[in-house]
Design a protein around this motif. Sequence first.
Motif, PDB file in Angstrom:
ATOM      1  N   SER A 229       0.826  -1.208   0.000  1.00 15.67           N
ATOM      2  CA  SER A 229       0.000   0.000   0.000  1.00 15.67           C
ATOM      3  C   SER A 229       0.861   1.258   0.000  1.00 15.67           C
ATOM      4  O   SER A 229       0.547   2.240  -0.689  1.00 15.67           O
ATOM      5  CB  SER A 229      -0.937  -0.003   1.212  1.00 15.67           C
ATOM      6  OG  SER A 229      -0.188  -0.074   2.418  1.00 15.67           O
ATOM      7  N   GLU A 230       1.953   1.242   0.733  1.00 13.45           N
ATOM      8  CA  GLU A 230       2.825   2.417   0.773  1.00 13.45           C
ATOM      9  C   GLU A 230       3.531   2.584  -0.567  1.00 13.45           C
ATOM     10  O   GLU A 230       3.743   3.712  -1.041  1.00 13.45           O
ATOM     11  CB  GLU A 230       3.850   2.270   1.898  1.00 13.45           C
ATOM     12  CG  GLU A 230       4.484   3.601   2.351  1.00 13.45           C
ATOM     13  CD  GLU A 230       5.583   4.070   1.410  1.00 13.45           C
ATOM     14  OE1 GLU A 230       5.760   5.292   1.271  1.00 13.45           O
ATOM     15  OE2 GLU A 230       6.251   3.199   0.822  1.00 13.45           O
ATOM     16  N   ALA A 231       3.876   1.451  -1.234  1.00 11.98           N
ATOM     17  CA  ALA A 231       4.498   1.530  -2.554  1.00 11.98           C
ATOM     18  C   ALA A 231       3.539   2.149  -3.561  1.00 11.98           C
ATOM     19  O   ALA A 231       3.938   2.957  -4.407  1.00 11.98           O
ATOM     20  CB  ALA A 231       4.933   0.136  -3.008  1.00 11.98           C
ATOM     21  N   ASP A 232       2.259   1.768  -3.470  1.00  7.69           N
ATOM     22  CA  ASP A 232       1.268   2.361  -4.371  1.00  7.69           C
ATOM     23  C   ASP A 232       1.139   3.854  -4.132  1.00  7.69           C
ATOM     24  O   ASP A 232       1.039   4.636  -5.088  1.00  7.69           O
ATOM     25  CB  ASP A 232      -0.089   1.676  -4.181  1.00  7.69           C
ATOM     26  CG  ASP A 232      -0.057   0.211  -4.618  1.00  7.69           C
ATOM     27  OD1 ASP A 232       0.836  -0.135  -5.431  1.00  7.69           O
ATOM     28  OD2 ASP A 232      -0.887  -0.576  -4.138  1.00  7.69           O
ATOM     29  N   ARG A 233       1.110   4.272  -2.863  1.00  2.00           N
ATOM     30  CA  ARG A 233       0.993   5.699  -2.559  1.00  2.00           C
ATOM     31  C   ARG A 233       2.196   6.475  -3.114  1.00  2.00           C
ATOM     32  O   ARG A 233       2.036   7.568  -3.654  1.00  2.00           O
ATOM     33  CB  ARG A 233       0.887   5.916  -1.044  1.00  2.00           C
ATOM     34  CG  ARG A 233      -0.488   5.616  -0.464  1.00  2.00           C
ATOM     35  CD  ARG A 233      -0.622   6.181   0.946  1.00  2.00           C
ATOM     36  NE  ARG A 233       0.342   5.608   1.872  1.00  2.00           N
ATOM     37  CZ  ARG A 233       0.122   4.506   2.586  1.00  2.00           C
ATOM     38  NH1 ARG A 233      -1.046   3.870   2.474  1.00  2.00           N
ATOM     39  NH2 ARG A 233       1.040   4.047   3.397  1.00  2.00           N
TER      40      ARG A 233
ATOM     41  N   LEU B 186      11.732  10.730 -14.205  1.00  3.62           N
ATOM     42  CA  LEU B 186      12.816   9.749 -14.197  1.00  3.62           C
ATOM     43  C   LEU B 186      12.246   8.359 -13.964  1.00  3.62           C
ATOM     44  O   LEU B 186      11.148   8.202 -13.404  1.00  3.62           O
ATOM     45  CB  LEU B 186      13.841  10.087 -13.106  1.00  3.62           C
ATOM     46  CG  LEU B 186      14.565  11.435 -13.235  1.00  3.62           C
ATOM     47  CD1 LEU B 186      15.384  11.699 -11.977  1.00  3.62           C
ATOM     48  CD2 LEU B 186      15.454  11.470 -14.465  1.00  3.62           C
ATOM     49  N   ARG B 187      13.024   7.372 -14.360  1.00  3.23           N
ATOM     50  CA  ARG B 187      12.608   5.993 -14.150  1.00  3.23           C
ATOM     51  C   ARG B 187      12.635   5.685 -12.658  1.00  3.23           C
ATOM     52  O   ARG B 187      13.610   5.979 -11.956  1.00  3.23           O
ATOM     53  CB  ARG B 187      13.533   5.044 -14.904  1.00  3.23           C
ATOM     54  CG  ARG B 187      13.358   3.575 -14.570  1.00  3.23           C
ATOM     55  CD  ARG B 187      12.011   3.036 -15.051  1.00  3.23           C
ATOM     56  NE  ARG B 187      11.811   1.675 -14.613  1.00  3.23           N
ATOM     57  CZ  ARG B 187      12.203   0.607 -15.320  1.00  3.23           C
ATOM     58  NH1 ARG B 187      12.805   0.769 -16.482  1.00  3.23           N
ATOM     59  NH2 ARG B 187      11.975  -0.605 -14.871  1.00  3.23           N
ATOM     60  N   LEU B 188      11.558   5.092 -12.136  1.00  7.76           N
ATOM     61  CA  LEU B 188      11.439   4.741 -10.717  1.00  7.76           C
ATOM     62  C   LEU B 188      11.331   3.230 -10.581  1.00  7.76           C
ATOM     63  O   LEU B 188      10.559   2.588 -11.312  1.00  7.76           O
ATOM     64  CB  LEU B 188      10.207   5.405 -10.098  1.00  7.76           C
ATOM     65  CG  LEU B 188       9.849   4.956  -8.672  1.00  7.76           C
ATOM     66  CD1 LEU B 188      10.906   5.429  -7.680  1.00  7.76           C
ATOM     67  CD2 LEU B 188       8.471   5.481  -8.272  1.00  7.76           C
ATOM     68  N   GLU B 189      12.113   2.670  -9.650  1.00  9.20           N
ATOM     69  CA  GLU B 189      12.004   1.256  -9.297  1.00  9.20           C
ATOM     70  C   GLU B 189      11.632   1.171  -7.826  1.00  9.20           C
ATOM     71  O   GLU B 189      12.320   1.737  -6.966  1.00  9.20           O
ATOM     72  CB  GLU B 189      13.317   0.525  -9.554  1.00  9.20           C
ATOM     73  CG  GLU B 189      13.231  -0.979  -9.371  1.00  9.20           C
ATOM     74  CD  GLU B 189      12.370  -1.639 -10.448  1.00  9.20           C
ATOM     75  OE1 GLU B 189      11.820  -2.725 -10.178  1.00  9.20           O
ATOM     76  OE2 GLU B 189      12.244  -1.077 -11.559  1.00  9.20           O
ATOM     77  N   THR B 190      10.532   0.482  -7.533  1.00  8.95           N
ATOM     78  CA  THR B 190      10.061   0.351  -6.155  1.00  8.95           C
ATOM     79  C   THR B 190      10.365  -1.050  -5.651  1.00  8.95           C
ATOM     80  O   THR B 190      10.092  -2.040  -6.348  1.00  8.95           O
ATOM     81  CB  THR B 190       8.556   0.618  -6.061  1.00  8.95           C
ATOM     82  OG1 THR B 190       8.287   1.914  -6.602  1.00  8.95           O
ATOM     83  CG2 THR B 190       8.082   0.583  -4.609  1.00  8.95           C
ATOM     84  N   ILE B 191      10.948  -1.139  -4.457  1.00  8.78           N
ATOM     85  CA  ILE B 191      11.261  -2.420  -3.827  1.00  8.78           C
ATOM     86  C   ILE B 191      10.454  -2.520  -2.539  1.00  8.78           C
ATOM     87  O   ILE B 191      10.529  -1.632  -1.680  1.00  8.78           O
ATOM     88  CB  ILE B 191      12.769  -2.532  -3.516  1.00  8.78           C
ATOM     89  CG1 ILE B 191      13.592  -2.415  -4.808  1.00  8.78           C
ATOM     90  CG2 ILE B 191      13.075  -3.831  -2.783  1.00  8.78           C
ATOM     91  CD1 ILE B 191      15.084  -2.380  -4.572  1.00  8.78           C
ATOM     92  N   VAL B 192       9.665  -3.575  -2.418  1.00 10.94           N
ATOM     93  CA  VAL B 192       8.897  -3.802  -1.203  1.00 10.94           C
ATOM     94  C   VAL B 192       9.742  -4.634  -0.243  1.00 10.94           C
ATOM     95  O   VAL B 192      10.234  -5.710  -0.603  1.00 10.94           O
ATOM     96  CB  VAL B 192       7.569  -4.508  -1.512  1.00 10.94           C
ATOM     97  CG1 VAL B 192       6.807  -4.795  -0.217  1.00 10.94           C
ATOM     98  CG2 VAL B 192       6.715  -3.660  -2.447  1.00 10.94           C
TER      99      VAL B 192
END
Length: 718
Positions: free
Chosen positions: A624-628, A640-646
């Motif tokens: 949920s925090e990654a989605d926010r 810029l390109r964003l990579e999210t790591i859970v």
Amino acid sequence: MGAAGQGGDEAERGTVVTPSAEFPPLGQEERAALGRIGERWQEPRKPDDLPVDPTLGRSGRPPQPTRFGRLAPIEMFTVEEPDELVASEPAHLPGSRAGRLLTRTRRTLFGPPISSASVLYERMRKLVALPVLSSDLLSSVAYGPEAMLSVLVLAGSAALGLSLPLAALLVVLMIAVGVSYRQTIPAYPHGAGSYIVAGDNLGPVPGLAAAAGLMLDYVLTVSVSVAAGVRAVTSAVPGLAPVAVLLGVLVIAVLLAGNLRGVRTAGNIFVLPTYAFVVSVLALLVVGYARAAGRGFAPVPPPELPAAEGLGVLLVLRAFSSGAVSMTGIEAVSNAVPAFRRTEWRNARTTLGWMVAMLVVLFASLVGLIHLDGLVPLPGETLLSQLGRATFPTGPWYAVLQATTALILLLAANTAFNDFPRLLFFMARDGHAPRRFLHMGDRLAFSNGLVALSLAAGLVFVTFRGNTESLIPLYAVGVFLAFTLSQAGMVVHWRRRRGRGWRRRLAVNAVGALLSGLVLLTAAVSKFTEGAWVVVVAVPLLVLLFRRIHRHYATLNRALALHPPATAAPGPAGSAEGEELPQEVRHLVVVPVARLNRASLRALAYAASLGQPTLAVHIAPEESEADRFREQWRAWGDHLRLETIVSPYRAVIGPLAHYLEALHTTRPELTLTVIVPEVVLRRRWHRPLHSRAEQRLRAALRALPGVVVTSVPVHLAE
């Protein structure tokens, strides 16, 4: 050409220790490799295409002072040559009030900084060098005879008569070793005598063993001298005995402060006490022998003392080796030749001759007078104090003798403060000691070596509670190990050189090596159980440590060297010097972003301005925090390109470091530049209020090759 002539020529070619020793020049092969790399270098921009004037040309606006000092940054520098600025004043006061106070206090205690150009003027003339370098040697006559008699008295009063023949043998040893070192000085005018002589002629391991023995000798010189000086004070003022250890620690601190002010300043401080001691002892001898002449030089019978041990060869050898501590410090001049004014080796050799002559006269005369007065060692009072009371029963002369004795014993440690840092300098230059010992402090003194000596000597002094008898057994082994190896090295030196008079010089050094080796063996065996085992074990451990340090620096030098074509190893870009060419470097800029605020946006703007491929990384504890965060990123514009790591286990540094390592493993030819936003705190007490994640990330990535970590600071207003 004779040794003196050779030494003189060598000295004229320059043996001055300067601050530039921290920056050794490139070798011939490395210079060639450097030129080859430069030929392939493709400039990203012209050298003169800079947005500022690097010569700090004056503008129409008057410069304003900064928090680093009263001088404006432009006014701090003067142009001496094209493309060269010179700092006009070391104005580097910290910005905080406490830091400025500390710096001003430091300058008050140790004096203002001295320019590097003044290194030639910080050297000593003979009349100053004599008391500075002889204080250890001359002060040892205050406890050397007593150390010898303390062993003889174990066999009863009858054994005290052996003090005269033993003293005669010790005088022969003093002259032999003194003459040997007089030959060493012109042959090796660059100083660090025993270490360099043994290393050059016997090999690196004997050289390091000599260095280890010297280092232990210098540490024990400080401890023994301070302990003997404090004992002289407590002999005259018994009420100070309970605080003897504290007094000794304070004396070591005062010696450190005096030497941090510089060689010349320290020499001027310690001149008067040494000369005053010599005059006092000479007065004692004149009056004492005049009183003995009045009774026809008939010796006073010593008090009857029971024998605690049988009189045997081992006890006599122990007494001889104990009395030999009177020679400690005889090598000081050969180690400090570059500290003399020109001509260095000639002035040093003359000074050593004066020192040995004074030592022989004082030592032999004191032993003879003690014998004539029938004195024996007592637990509560030194022999020199007893001799003073017997010679000066009335008047202030006894107090003067005790005061000057205490002063020279306390200041005798200054010899070690001169030679220990210089020895570490030569070892660091050869890669056998940490390179920080190459650095000269503000006052052109080897500050790091001085501090290291003070800490080691203070630890030994406190551990042994300032007990001179417990320290002396440790003393002789280290110093005579250095004596023996140095003189043996000189024997090999003369055999190799075979100049004019080489056989006579070889014979002198061979006698010095033989007698020194005899004392070394006797001290190591007879005093092994009394504490000499510590030195016997410490020397090989120190040699092992020095070799490990040298191995590390050798590995470092191989890794950083500019390789010639024949030994070049292929690099990741297909050539030996690929990583040193800007056109071969491939970038990926990574910006860790915890939240979108002013600090992170400034880091992102800085990364994008570099014009290199840029990737932003966000670590989220749950989906949920990654989605926010992705929603906020799109609101920002998704530039810029964003990579999210859970990270469901809420770890941040570990997953981020592993992700960056995975990126590097995938494309090892890439240089990853990690740009971390950092909040700069103005007050120290604010630091515990922040996680300091950027420092932990820097530590986690330090071992990873091909990764550069930098930060974009945001300064708080308060």
